[in-house]
Design a protein around this motif. Sequence first.
Motif, PDB file in Angstrom:
ATOM      1  N   GLY A   1       0.811  -1.264   0.083  1.00 65.60           N
ATOM      2  CA  GLY A   1      -0.076   0.184  -0.124  1.00 65.60           C
ATOM      3  C   GLY A   1       0.807   1.365   0.088  1.00 65.60           C
ATOM      4  N   GLY A   2       2.120   1.182  -0.405  1.00 66.48           N
ATOM      5  CA  GLY A   2       2.882   2.292  -0.330  1.00 66.48           C
ATOM      6  C   GLY A   2       3.525   2.721   0.912  1.00 66.48           C
ATOM      7  N   TRP A   3       3.672   1.863   1.833  1.00 66.11           N
ATOM      8  CA  TRP A   3       4.068   2.247   3.187  1.00 66.11           C
ATOM      9  C   TRP A   3       5.596   1.951   3.358  1.00 66.11           C
ATOM     10  N   LEU A   4       6.186   2.837   4.022  1.00 68.88           N
ATOM     11  CA  LEU A   4       7.523   2.507   4.548  1.00 68.88           C
ATOM     12  C   LEU A   4       7.905   2.493   5.846  1.00 68.88           C
ATOM     13  N   PHE A   5       8.277   1.051   6.038  1.00 68.25           N
ATOM     14  CA  PHE A   5       8.588   1.038   7.701  1.00 68.25           C
ATOM     15  C   PHE A   5       9.789   1.427   7.948  1.00 68.25           C
ATOM     16  N   ILE A   6      10.236   2.287   9.069  1.00 69.41           N
ATOM     17  CA  ILE A   6      11.443   2.681   9.403  1.00 69.41           C
ATOM     18  C   ILE A   6      11.664   2.209  10.894  1.00 69.41           C
TER      19      ILE A   6
ATOM     20  N   ARG B   1       4.017   7.849   2.897  1.00 74.83           N
ATOM     21  CA  ARG B   1       3.233   7.370   4.064  1.00 74.83           C
ATOM     22  C   ARG B   1       4.439   6.295   4.529  1.00 74.83           C
ATOM     23  N   VAL B   2       4.714   6.516   6.118  1.00 75.81           N
ATOM     24  CA  VAL B   2       5.714   6.117   6.994  1.00 75.81           C
ATOM     25  C   VAL B   2       5.215   5.831   8.384  1.00 75.81           C
ATOM     26  N   VAL B   3       5.625   4.655   8.756  1.00 78.90           N
ATOM     27  CA  VAL B   3       5.510   4.098  10.073  1.00 78.90           C
ATOM     28  C   VAL B   3       6.747   3.928  10.746  1.00 78.90           C
ATOM     29  N   LEU B   4       7.174   4.721  11.910  1.00 78.61           N
ATOM     30  CA  LEU B   4       8.273   4.776  12.632  1.00 78.61           C
ATOM     31  C   LEU B   4       8.024   3.736  13.612  1.00 78.61           C
TER      32      LEU B   4
ATOM     33  N   CYS C   1       4.969   3.217  16.128  1.00 77.00           N
ATOM     34  CA  CYS C   1       4.288   2.098  16.799  1.00 77.00           C
ATOM     35  C   CYS C   1       5.462   1.640  17.684  1.00 77.00           C
ATOM     36  N   GLY C   2       5.114   0.956  18.462  1.00 75.37           N
ATOM     37  CA  GLY C   2       6.039   0.343  19.342  1.00 75.37           C
ATOM     38  C   GLY C   2       6.772   1.105  20.638  1.00 75.37           C
TER      39      GLY C   2
ATOM     40  N   ARG D   1       2.858  -2.266  13.514  1.00 74.20           N
ATOM     41  CA  ARG D   1       2.937  -1.800  12.137  1.00 74.20           C
ATOM     42  C   ARG D   1       1.322  -2.066  11.517  1.00 74.20           C
ATOM     43  N   GLU D   2       0.976  -3.116  11.738  1.00 71.88           N
ATOM     44  CA  GLU D   2      -0.219  -3.409  11.001  1.00 71.88           C
ATOM     45  C   GLU D   2      -1.386  -2.701  11.484  1.00 71.88           C
TER      46      GLU D   2
END
Length: 126
Positions: free
Chosen positions: A17-22, A52-55, A88-89, A113-114
């Motif tokens: 879905g175009g997300w970047l997880f860092i 779109r990013v999830v840190l 998250c986290g 992240r989900e």
Amino acid sequence: MIGVAGGRVQGVERGPGGWLFIRIGPAPPESRCEMPLGEQVWSLLAKHFMNRVVLEWQDVAQLSMAEAEELSQLKRRVEDHDGILRLCGLSDACLTTIEQCGLAPKLAHYGSREEAVMANRPNQPR
């Protein structure tokens, strides 16, 4: 993992879905001069042509008030470019710092992240 930027960034992964997880690591000793975390994340978003990013903060025990404010500024910058930033986290200590800064309403936190990716979406039956 598709790459590691160094500094606080421990890992980078592209998601659906175009997300970047860092994945964010602990702050280095103050004696080291490096690019601020917000700039590191912004640079990675530009490099991967994503907004779109999830840190992921699982490896960080403490967050300073200055870092919390930097996250708030990064979120504003991402949103100004029609993007999404989610966290998250975070440890209880990190969450407390964010609350003490009055940034909890601006910096929503998710358990995984989900959950971060699915936030604000209604559950849909399969």
